[in-house]
Each structure stands twice: as C-alpha cells, then as structure tokens.
Design a protein around this motif. Structure first.
Motif, PDB file in Angstrom:
ATOM      1  N   GLU A 234     -25.076 -29.799 -22.439  1.00  0.00           N
ATOM      2  CA  GLU A 234     -25.019 -29.926 -23.895  1.00  0.00           C
ATOM      3  C   GLU A 234     -24.365 -28.704 -24.533  1.00  0.00           C
ATOM      4  OE1 GLU A 234     -29.065 -30.591 -24.962  1.00  0.00           O
ATOM      5  OE2 GLU A 234     -29.062 -32.715 -24.364  1.00  0.00           O
ATOM      6  N   ARG A 235     -24.674 -27.553 -24.030  1.00  0.00           N
ATOM      7  CA  ARG A 235     -24.073 -26.327 -24.572  1.00  0.00           C
ATOM      8  C   ARG A 235     -22.587 -26.251 -24.219  1.00  0.00           C
ATOM      9  NH1 ARG A 235     -25.830 -20.113 -22.981  1.00  0.00           N
ATOM     10  NH2 ARG A 235     -24.301 -19.059 -24.331  1.00  0.00           N
ATOM     11  N   TRP A 236     -22.267 -26.654 -22.996  1.00  0.00           N
ATOM     12  CA  TRP A 236     -20.887 -26.562 -22.502  1.00  0.00           C
ATOM     13  C   TRP A 236     -19.952 -27.467 -23.294  1.00  0.00           C
ATOM     14  CZ3 TRP A 236     -19.574 -27.251 -16.577  1.00  0.00           C
ATOM     15  CH2 TRP A 236     -18.308 -26.711 -16.327  1.00  0.00           C
ATOM     16  N   GLN A 237     -20.410 -28.627 -23.665  1.00  0.00           N
ATOM     17  CA  GLN A 237     -19.585 -29.578 -24.411  1.00  0.00           C
ATOM     18  C   GLN A 237     -19.032 -28.971 -25.695  1.00  0.00           C
ATOM     19  OE1 GLN A 237     -22.097 -33.184 -24.778  1.00  0.00           O
ATOM     20  NE2 GLN A 237     -20.314 -34.297 -24.029  1.00  0.00           N
ATOM     21  N   GLN A 238     -19.780 -28.048 -26.275  1.00  0.00           N
ATOM     22  CA  GLN A 238     -19.385 -27.440 -27.539  1.00  0.00           C
ATOM     23  C   GLN A 238     -18.449 -26.249 -27.351  1.00  0.00           C
ATOM     24  OE1 GLN A 238     -23.101 -26.443 -29.410  1.00  0.00           O
ATOM     25  NE2 GLN A 238     -23.909 -28.537 -29.337  1.00  0.00           N
ATOM     26  N   MET A 239     -18.173 -25.896 -26.089  1.00  0.00           N
ATOM     27  CA  MET A 239     -17.425 -24.670 -25.810  1.00  0.00           C
ATOM     28  C   MET A 239     -16.014 -24.905 -25.286  1.00  0.00           C
ATOM     29  SD  MET A 239     -20.523 -22.665 -23.867  1.00  0.00           S
ATOM     30  CE  MET A 239     -19.467 -21.370 -23.281  1.00  0.00           C
ATOM     31  N   THR A 240     -15.642 -26.133 -24.979  1.00  0.00           N
ATOM     32  CA  THR A 240     -14.351 -26.347 -24.324  1.00  0.00           C
ATOM     33  C   THR A 240     -13.687 -27.608 -24.828  1.00  0.00           C
ATOM     34  OG1 THR A 240     -13.248 -26.620 -22.185  1.00  0.00           O
ATOM     35  CG2 THR A 240     -15.430 -27.616 -22.420  1.00  0.00           C
ATOM     36  N   SER A 241     -12.356 -27.662 -24.702  1.00  0.00           N
ATOM     37  CA  SER A 241     -11.595 -28.836 -25.123  1.00  0.00           C
ATOM     38  C   SER A 241     -11.310 -29.776 -23.949  1.00  0.00           C
ATOM     39  CB  SER A 241     -10.270 -28.398 -25.759  1.00  0.00           C
ATOM     40  OG  SER A 241      -9.516 -27.624 -24.834  1.00  0.00           O
ATOM     41  N   ILE A 242     -11.594 -29.327 -22.728  1.00  0.00           N
ATOM     42  CA  ILE A 242     -11.368 -30.178 -21.554  1.00  0.00           C
ATOM     43  C   ILE A 242     -12.473 -31.223 -21.481  1.00  0.00           C
ATOM     44  CG2 ILE A 242     -11.203 -30.214 -19.026  1.00  0.00           C
ATOM     45  CD1 ILE A 242     -10.164 -27.425 -19.083  1.00  0.00           C
ATOM     46  N   PRO A 243     -12.139 -32.473 -21.237  1.00  0.00           N
ATOM     47  CA  PRO A 243     -13.180 -33.505 -21.117  1.00  0.00           C
ATOM     48  C   PRO A 243     -14.181 -33.157 -20.018  1.00  0.00           C
ATOM     49  CG  PRO A 243     -10.994 -34.495 -21.191  1.00  0.00           C
ATOM     50  CD  PRO A 243     -10.787 -33.029 -21.058  1.00  0.00           C
ATOM     51  N   ILE A 244     -15.457 -33.279 -20.322  1.00  0.00           N
ATOM     52  CA  ILE A 244     -16.518 -33.000 -19.352  1.00  0.00           C
ATOM     53  C   ILE A 244     -17.393 -34.244 -19.227  1.00  0.00           C
ATOM     54  CG2 ILE A 244     -18.470 -31.529 -18.744  1.00  0.00           C
ATOM     55  CD1 ILE A 244     -17.309 -29.347 -20.457  1.00  0.00           C
TER      56      ILE A 244
END
Length: 269
Positions: A236-246
C-alpha cells in the motif's frame, strides 16, 4: 638501408634454384593489394559484432591470397623470369562468442525473490526451486500460452546483487541475458523491509551495465504478498511512491498470476 629494402623485397618472392643472386628485383613491383593485405595480417583490427537477426552474417577472417607464377612477370625486357610471387596465408583469429538469451520478457530480481517460482507458475518451464539464494545459475525460458493462441517467452534471469555491473558474483553472465528482453518484470519480495529499495538497486545495476536499460517497458510483481500484514502495508505504501505498475501476487500459491500475465501482454502489444 638499401640492403634492408632488398631483403624485404626478396621475402615476397621465391627464386628458381641457383637464381637467388642472379635475379634483379629492383624494378619488380609488389602488387598493392598484397602489401595492404600483409599490413592487415600484421595489424589486425579488433572485431565486435552483434548478431540479432536470423541469417545475419559477419566476416571475421579473410582467406589468403594466392601468389603469382613467373608467367605473370613476363615483359618486353624480361622474357623468362626466374622468380615468382609468394602467396599470403589467411587471417587467424581467436574469437570469444557470447550467447544472449532471446525472450520477450526478462524476470529481474534479487536472489531468492521468487523468480523461478513465478516462471513455473505462469509457463511450461520447470526451473530449480529451493529456499536459498542463487538456486538458478543459468537462464531458464518458459512459454506462456493464452487461449487465443498468443504466446510470449519469459526468461528467468539468475538473481542480481549490488555490484553486478562490475561482474560481482556472476554479474555479467546474468546481465547480458536481460539486454534482449522487450519487457522487464521486476520480481520483488514485498514482505522484506522497504522492498522499494530492492527495485531501485536493480534498476541502478541495469543502467550501470547498459545505460537506459531500465527505461524499457516494465512491471513490478510484488511477490510473496501473502506473507502477512507487513507485506500488505509495504504494498500500500509502495503504490504511492512509484509510477511503475505494481501488482501484488503470490507465485507460490498462484494468486493474481493471470492479472500479471495479461498486464505483461498489454506491454508487449
């Protein structure tokens, strides 16, 4: 100096028996193509070829030049030459051949991130799987088949570690196989502490090895998403930090695998 030139010219010719001291070669010219070819033999240029297409060819060594017999040197003043021009041997080279795996998709990740498990879950490949780092020492390629007959090939690249671009570990042996991949899929253990740092480290190693390599179409598979609250919070935190699809997934239990493969297909198409 004159004697040296005579000795050099004599090295080009072979004399009839007992004519070594009687032949006058001062006015005999060595063909320019022979001089140029001899210079190539003595000063070989380094070769570097990248064969990327079926049927593509490269010239790595030239065959020798045949010499000229004495009839070649007949002239109005020399009716019966007693010498002949020597031939030149062909080029010799020692070649280092490097095979690069051809696959549509390259799986990139740290050791023990779950790349082999993921490949086994989505394709017909059966790579070695074990709970310790560097289980995979050679690339494995699997084929993912879709219901509409679309296929894509996926390569499991052995795990990378910091310093791989300097050939730490087996860095170059691993990284060269990524170069041919059209899409990069980062397999990251999302249950680790700050897993986004693993992604940054992987991208850095790729770019240090080959500038711009990490800019290819990419996807992050947040693997081991089934490993409790820590994995969920990291995602959840990572999704807000990057533009690459996760995409969260569990390769071990084949959870969310279809979403991953369809997203990869979209990147390829």
């Amino acid at each position: 100096d004159m004697r040296e030139r005579e000795q050099d010219k004599n090295s080009w010719f072979v004399h009839y028996p007992r004519w070594e001291d009687r032949n006058d070669l001062t006015k005999v010219l060595v063909p320019q193509e022979f001089k140029a070819f001899k210079w190539e033999l003595e000063n070989p240029k380094p070769l570097r070829f990248d064969l990327t297409e079926h049927g593509q060819r490269a010239l790595v060594a030239r065959g020798g030049l045949g010499g000229f017999g004495n009839p070649h040197f007949i002239s109005s003043t020399e009716r019966q030459p007693h010498y002949a021009l020597r031939g030149l041997a062909g080029q010799r080279r020692v070649l280092e051949l490097e095979l690069k795996t051809l696959a549509d998709v390259g799986l990139v990740g740290m050791p023990n991130a779950g790349k082999s498990t993921f490949l086994g879950a989505v394709s017909n490949a059966h790579p070695k799987i074990a709970p310790y780092p560097f289980t995979t020492l050679n690339p494995y390629i699997g084929t993912v088949d879709f219901r509409d007959t679309f296929q894509m090939t996926v390569a499991d690249i052995p795990g990378l570690i910091p310093g791989a671009h300097r050939n730490v570990g087996l860095g170059h042996s691993f990284l060269r196989h990524v170069e041919r991949s059209r899409v990069l899929v980062y397999i990251v253990d999302v249950s680790r502490h700050e897993p986004w740092n693993d992604l940054l480290a992987l991208q850095q190693e790729l770019d240090l090895y080959h500038k711009g390599l990490s800019s290819r179409p990419s996807l992050v598979v947040a693997n081991k998403a089934d490993m409790g609250d820590q994995a969920r919070q990291n995602f959840e935190r990572w999704q807000q930090m990057t533009s690459i699809p996760i995409i969260p997934a569990s390769a071990k239990y084949k959870k969310n695998i279809l979403k991953v493969t369809h997203t990869i297909r979209q990147l390829l198409e």
